[in-house]
Every structure is written in C-alpha cells, then in structure tokens.
Design an enzyme around this catalytic site. Structure first.
Site, PDB file in Angstrom:
ATOM      1  N   TYR A  17       4.396  -3.166   3.589  1.00 30.86           N
ATOM      2  CA  TYR A  17       3.182  -2.849   3.495  1.00 30.86           C
ATOM      3  C   TYR A  17       2.324  -3.687   4.362  1.00 30.86           C
ATOM      4  CZ  TYR A  17      -1.202  -2.731   0.320  1.00 30.86           C
ATOM      5  OH  TYR A  17      -2.467  -2.716  -0.196  1.00 30.86           O
ATOM      6  N   ASP A  41      -8.402  -0.932  -6.213  1.00 30.09           N
ATOM      7  CA  ASP A  41      -8.767  -1.960  -5.284  1.00 30.09           C
ATOM      8  C   ASP A  41     -10.267  -1.985  -4.957  1.00 30.09           C
ATOM      9  OD1 ASP A  41      -8.962  -3.865  -2.955  1.00 30.09           O
ATOM     10  OD2 ASP A  41      -7.314  -2.886  -1.929  1.00 30.09           O
ATOM     11  N   ASP A 102      -2.438  -9.201  -4.610  1.00 31.48           N
ATOM     12  CA  ASP A 102      -2.106  -7.946  -5.224  1.00 31.48           C
ATOM     13  C   ASP A 102      -0.976  -7.623  -6.138  1.00 31.48           C
ATOM     14  OD1 ASP A 102      -3.894  -6.611  -3.404  1.00 31.48           O
ATOM     15  OD2 ASP A 102      -2.730  -5.478  -2.190  1.00 31.48           O
TER      16      ASP A 102
END
Length: 128
Positions: A17, A41, A102
């Site tokens: 990612y 997000d 995250d």
C-alpha cells in the site's frame, strides 16, 4: 489461513500500500481491497465502498505531479493493522504533507475489508 500466515500477508499488504501510493496506479491500490470494502478517509468523511470510488479516490493522489509515501511505523494484531505514514504530494508549485494513522481490517485472504484514516484536514494537512 493460520494466524502467522495472515500476519505475514497483512504486513506485506501494508508495505505494498505504501509503495503503491508512491509508484502505483489507483487500480493497483484498489486491488488490495476486498469486494465491498469501505474507506473512510478521513474519519467522518463519506464512505467509499465501490471499486470505482476507490480508483477515483486514489487517483487524486497518484495523478499528482509528485507523491511519495514513507512508512513511519506499523502494528499488526489479528486481522487489524494500524500504521502511520508520511505523504508528500505536489501539484504545480503547491506541495502538501500529511502524516495520517490508518486503521485497516483484513479478511481471511489478506484483502482490506475496511480502512479508516485518522487525521484532521483543518490541522494535519500542511502546505510546504
């Protein structure tokens, strides 16, 4: 999948990612997600839950003149990864940086089921 196998797969997906935010396409990033996965997000934003929405969302980053992500740290336990990274982007003469945390939850195949990004656009997005 055994726990150790899932942990290894999750670690690999998080690393991919970060790499793809720098050198990948929106489609490659979307491929890391399970069908029907959700992206919030930042937290509080409207959920994205289709492949088309994910490709459009990540295209906002990967289509900029410059974009570089650097992993700061990560922790993987069970089906969940939490990690912080630095993201620098530039479009024309305008550069921005952000350092979100995250939270990703994964399915048994190691695909992302959900991603929630912890950052505040009012205070965390810095012009550089």
């Amino acid at each position: 999948m055994a726990d150790a196998d899932l942990t290894a797969k999750i670690n690999s997906v998080v690393d991919s990612y970060i790499d793809l935010l720098t050198d990948g396409t929106p489609e490659q990033i979307a491929d890391l997600y399970a069908e029907g996965a959700t992206v919030e997000d930042p937290i509080g934003a409207e959920l994205k839950n289709t492949r088309e929405q994910l490709v459009e969302f990540y295209g906002l980053i990967t289509n900029l003149d410059e974009h570089k992500a650097t992993l700061k740290w990560k922790k993987v336990v069970g089906d969940t990864a939490v990690f912080e990274f630095h993201l620098f982007t530039k479009a024309g003469d305008s550069g921005f940086e952000i350092q979100p945390v995250d939270i990703m939850v994964f399915n048994d195949e190691g695909k992302i089921k959900s991603m929630r990004a912890v950052w505040d656009p009012a205070t965390d997005l810095k012009q550089v």
